[in-house]
Write a protein that holds these residues in place. Structure first.
Motif, PDB file in Angstrom:
ATOM      1  N   ALA A  48       0.822  -1.218   0.000  1.00 25.94           N
ATOM      2  CA  ALA A  48       0.000   0.000   0.000  1.00 25.94           C
ATOM      3  C   ALA A  48       0.853   1.264   0.000  1.00 25.94           C
ATOM      4  N   TYR A  49       1.998   1.246   0.674  1.00 25.75           N
ATOM      5  CA  TYR A  49       2.864   2.425   0.720  1.00 25.75           C
ATOM      6  C   TYR A  49       3.492   2.697  -0.651  1.00 25.75           C
ATOM      7  N   TRP A  51       2.263   1.736  -3.513  1.00 21.41           N
ATOM      8  CA  TRP A  51       1.171   2.116  -4.406  1.00 21.41           C
ATOM      9  C   TRP A  51       0.844   3.604  -4.249  1.00 21.41           C
ATOM     10  N   ARG A  52       0.638   4.025  -3.010  1.00 21.71           N
ATOM     11  CA  ARG A  52       0.291   5.422  -2.737  1.00 21.71           C
ATOM     12  C   ARG A  52       1.430   6.355  -3.165  1.00 21.71           C
ATOM     13  N   ASP A  56       1.272   9.326  -5.894  1.00 20.05           N
ATOM     14  CA  ASP A  56       1.665  10.686  -5.513  1.00 20.05           C
ATOM     15  C   ASP A  56       2.758  11.226  -6.433  1.00 20.05           C
ATOM     16  N   SER A  59       1.446  12.098  -9.928  1.00 22.16           N
ATOM     17  CA  SER A  59       0.183  12.838  -9.921  1.00 22.16           C
ATOM     18  C   SER A  59       0.135  13.988 -10.925  1.00 22.16           C
ATOM     19  N   SER A  68      -4.509  -1.801  -9.186  1.00 24.35           N
ATOM     20  CA  SER A  68      -3.965  -1.991  -7.844  1.00 24.35           C
ATOM     21  C   SER A  68      -3.741  -3.454  -7.502  1.00 24.35           C
ATOM     22  N   LEU A 142       5.627   7.669   4.134  1.00 33.94           N
ATOM     23  CA  LEU A 142       4.250   7.270   4.447  1.00 33.94           C
ATOM     24  C   LEU A 142       4.211   6.220   5.553  1.00 33.94           C
TER      25      LEU A 142
END
Length: 149
Positions: A48-49, A51-52, A56, A59, A68, A142
């Motif tokens: 998840a880190y 991916w985020r 970011d 972006s 995902s 994160l």
């Protein structure tokens, strides 16, 4: 889907919500320490880190595809306003559920405009490496914020 499999699936999705109040009931009011880097139990198929952090980092570019479960992000061609005769397209692949340096791969395509035609051009290796470093640094930030929070 069988009843027991459906129950396991639903509990897997709701377990973090159901167990969150119990975390505050540990000895001395302290929350138990968890290894959040593993992120094995998520609603997405990858870390998840990472991916985020990838979302970011990219972006500013238009996204064409985000998967995902497979851990793939593909951007559309991006033209930097400062260099309108050049465009880039980036693909990020997240290869693991653990937060590790070798769990993210970046591939980039670059084209230059020559006489109104976009022509393939080489991408500096340092560009791809720098993107990977930015994603990894953001993912670590994160993770630190999640542990501290």
């Amino acid at each position: 889907m069988t009843r027991s499999l459906r129950t396991v699936f639903l509990l897997g999705l709701t377990a973090p919500v159901l167990l969150a109040p119990l975390a505050a009931c540990s000895k001395g009011g302290e929350r138990p320490k968890a290894d959040l880097a593993a992120s094995k139990v998520t609603t997405i198929g990858v870390n998840a880190y990472l991916w985020r952090a990838s979302l970011d980092t990219l972006s500013f570019m238009p996204l064409v595809q985000t998967d995902s479960n497979g851990g793939v992000i593909v951007t559309d061609w991006y033209v930097n306003p400062q260099t309108p005769s050049e465009r880039m397209k980036v693909t990020v692949s997240i290869l693991d559920q653990d937060l590790r340096a070798d769990a993210v791969r970046v591939a980039a395509l670059r084209e230059v405009n020559q006489n109104g035609q976009w022509v393939a051009a080489p991408v500096k290796a340092a560009t791809v490496q720098k993107l990977e470093d930015i994603i990894l640094t953001r993912a670590r930030d994160l993770r630190r914020a999640a542990i501290a929070g």
